[in-house]
Design an enzyme around this catalytic site. Structure first.
Site, mmCIF file in Angstrom:
data_model
loop_
_atom_site.group_PDB
_atom_site.id
_atom_site.type_symbol
_atom_site.label_atom_id
_atom_site.label_comp_id
_atom_site.label_asym_id
_atom_site.label_seq_id
_atom_site.Cartn_x
_atom_site.Cartn_y
_atom_site.Cartn_z
ATOM 1 N N ALA A 182 -7.643 -6.109 -15.482
ATOM 2 C CA ALA A 182 -8.554 -6.936 -14.666
ATOM 3 C C ALA A 182 -8.423 -6.580 -13.194
ATOM 4 C CB ALA A 182 -8.253 -8.420 -14.868
ATOM 5 N N GLY A 212 -12.357 -5.556 -3.011
ATOM 6 C CA GLY A 212 -13.758 -5.561 -3.437
ATOM 7 C C GLY A 212 -14.343 -4.191 -3.154
ATOM 8 N N THR A 267 -4.550 -8.518 -9.223
ATOM 9 C CA THR A 267 -4.991 -7.434 -10.106
ATOM 10 C C THR A 267 -4.011 -7.210 -11.262
ATOM 11 O OG1 THR A 267 -6.013 -6.394 -8.183
ATOM 12 C CG2 THR A 267 -5.727 -5.019 -10.135
ATOM 13 N N SER A 323 -11.761 -5.385 -10.553
ATOM 14 C CA SER A 323 -12.984 -5.985 -9.994
ATOM 15 C C SER A 323 -13.353 -7.249 -10.764
ATOM 16 C CB SER A 323 -14.152 -4.994 -10.095
ATOM 17 O OG SER A 323 -13.806 -3.767 -9.509
ATOM 18 N N GLU A 338 -10.225 -11.232 3.984
ATOM 19 C CA GLU A 338 -9.611 -9.923 3.725
ATOM 20 C C GLU A 338 -10.634 -8.800 3.819
ATOM 21 O OE1 GLU A 338 -7.675 -10.333 -0.216
ATOM 22 O OE2 GLU A 338 -8.847 -8.593 -0.787
ATOM 23 N N ARG A 370 -8.532 23.246 21.546
ATOM 24 C CA ARG A 370 -8.579 24.389 20.628
ATOM 25 C C ARG A 370 -9.681 25.372 21.050
ATOM 26 N NH1 ARG A 370 -5.924 27.281 16.645
ATOM 27 N NH2 ARG A 370 -7.408 28.112 15.143
ATOM 28 N N PHE A 411 -0.713 -2.927 -8.873
ATOM 29 C CA PHE A 411 -1.212 -2.683 -7.504
ATOM 30 C C PHE A 411 -0.821 -3.796 -6.542
ATOM 31 C CE2 PHE A 411 -4.859 -0.364 -9.792
ATOM 32 C CZ PHE A 411 -4.321 0.890 -9.548
ATOM 33 N N HIS A 458 -14.149 -18.190 -15.352
ATOM 34 C CA HIS A 458 -13.740 -18.380 -13.961
ATOM 35 C C HIS A 458 -13.330 -19.818 -13.660
ATOM 36 C CE1 HIS A 458 -18.083 -19.144 -13.970
ATOM 37 N NE2 HIS A 458 -17.818 -19.976 -12.982
ATOM 38 N N GLY A 483 -10.473 22.066 11.170
ATOM 39 C CA GLY A 483 -10.263 23.305 10.416
ATOM 40 C C GLY A 483 -9.026 23.161 9.521
#
Ligand SMILES: Cc1cc2nc3c(=O)[nH]c(=O)nc-3n(C[C@H](O)[C@H](O)[C@H](O)COP(=O)(O)OP(=O)(O)OC[C@H]3O[C@@H](n4cnc5c(N)ncnc54)[C@H](O)[C@@H]3O)c2cc1C
Length: 383
Positions: free
Chosen positions: A130, A365, A126, A132, A243, A269, A156, A179, A340
């Site tokens: 660029a 993805g 990534t 996705s 992945e 609880r 990332f 590609h 809660g």
């Protein structure tokens, strides 16, 4: 029906014990520090958890894909998504390309250290422009004598701050379809010109480090081209099923853990003189969450069985990734709601689960990309 055999069950017990004894007590500290220690990778390597499917000649376990599913499911139970994420990025979202496409020389140089945990792997696809749209990668690699010189930036990159070996995608061609212009490279961390420009501050997955990387005239040897020149996009596409399946398996397992935590909470609880677990409104919410989780699990296992048998599985894997990661997020919402106010504070495990697993409808993805793949296969290309 079970997809798992005796050896998988034994492996599951070993990983579960390790996670409970050596990971769970540390996760709060690692979340706080925003990293997991190198010693965890070495320990996982020592136990044989980092190369379960890799050939035994390099130190791997030579096992099948179900062993990896077990590893992911058990790692996800540590109640810190970032720990499982970092480990699975190393074992299954980056290094498989080395095992599958690497030359004998590349495998001999790197695979033993990957399996022992001495070298931590990161996947750098990534970029700021660029995500996705993987074919839009702008980082360029140019031949320079026997070497390649890389210029550009990545973002990332999980394990990018503390990793050692980066699987980098870069543009090597300039003609024909976009590609068909990409290639993959192995780049070592200490290569001059490669810098970590930022450690990203995230919503969740805090114990996994996430980097922005800059490549300035980074020279990597010709021998570090991974696979074929200009075939990088196809190589990546062929590896993405693994992945995506693991993103689904991690999501289902962590959601199951969160539901277990929620069941325990509902039983202890009290409200209006009785346990929350006796209130029908909550019992029904819980039942719906459990049912959608079971559907996600079965879809994931079905897609995994096709993948393990090397049958065509892109649609089924995309459905499993889409459904399981979305289901985990619905479960997260319900678990927080059923806790809660306590579901909204940091010391409650479901709060971390809800933050961490928000990632998986985006990464590996996104849900929209999964819907595109499924609809293209079922309806044909849109005009
Ligand atoms: C914590 C974290 C860790 C990550 N780790 C890694 C890593 O280790 N290595 C790596 O290379 N990457 C990694 N990623 C990147 C991740 O894979 C991308 O974020 C993802 O691919 C989406 O790309 P993007 O963020 O650029 O969003 P974009 O592609 O800009 O998408 C934005 C929105 O548009 C939608 N969209 C995009 N295209 C289409 C389309 N054709 N049709 C319909 N909707 C569309 C998307 O679904 C999304 O909702 C990580 C991301 C995060 C947040």
């Amino acid at each position: 029906m079970s997809y798992f055999r005796e050896e998988h069950r034994l492996f599951r017990s070993a990983v579960r014990r390790f996670v409970e004894e050596e990971i769970v007590p540390c996760v709060d500290d690692w979340e706080e520090r925003g990293e997991i220690p190198r010693s965890l990778f070495r320990r996982l390597g020592e136990l044989g958890f980092l190369g379960v499917e890799y050939p035994t000649e390099y130190g791997g376990g030579g096992a099948d894909f179900w062993m990896t599913v077990v590893l992911a499911e058990e790692m996800a139970r540590c109640r810190a998504g970032g720990v499982a994420f970092s480990v699975i990025v190393h074992t299954d979202m980056s290094s498989p390309w080395l095992a599958r496409l690497g030359t004998d020389d590349q495998k001999a140089r790197y695979l033993p250290a990957v399996i022992s945990g001495d070298k931590v792997c990161a996947l750098a696809i990534t970029e700021p422009g660029a995500g996705s749209d993987m074919a839009g990668i702008a980082t360029r690699a140019v031949r320079d004598g026997d070497d390649w010189t890389l210029n550009g930036s990545k973002t990332f990159t999980t394990n990018g701050v503390y990793g050692d070996l980066y699987f980098v995608s870069a543009r090597t061609g300039s003609e024909g379809p976009r590609h068909r212009q990409l290639s993959q490279f192995l780049v070592e961390r200490d290569t001059p010109g490669l810098t970590v420009s930022k450690k990203l501050d995230k919503t969740g997955m805090l114990s996994s480090d996430t980097a922005e990387l800059v490549f300035e005239d980074v020279r990597t040897p010709g021998a570090n081209l991974l696979g074929e020149e200009n075939r990088g996009f196809h190589q990546l596409a062929a590896g993405l099923q693994r992945e995506r399946l693991l993103a689904a398996a991690l999501s289902v397992s962590a959601a199951a853990q969160a539901l277990d935590d929620t069941a325990a909470y509902l039983r202890q609880r009290q409200a209006f003189g009785r346990p929350l677990s006796e209130l029908q409104a909550l019992r029904h919410r819980f039942a719906d969450a459990a049912a959608s989780l079971e559907a996600a699990r079965q879809l994931t296992y079905h897609a995994a069985s096709l993948f393990a048998a090397e049958e065509p599985c892109e649609v089924q894997v995309s459905m499993a990734k889409l459904y399981a990661t979305e289901a985990a997020n619905r479960v997260a919402y319900e678990c927080v709601q059923m806790h809660g106010g306590y579901g909204y504070v940091r010391e409650t495990p479901v709060e971390r689960f809800a933050r961490d697993y928000r990632l998986w409808t985006i990464a590996a993805g996104s849900s929209e990309v999964m819907r595109e793949i499924i609809s293209r296969r079922l309806l044909g290309d849109a005009p």
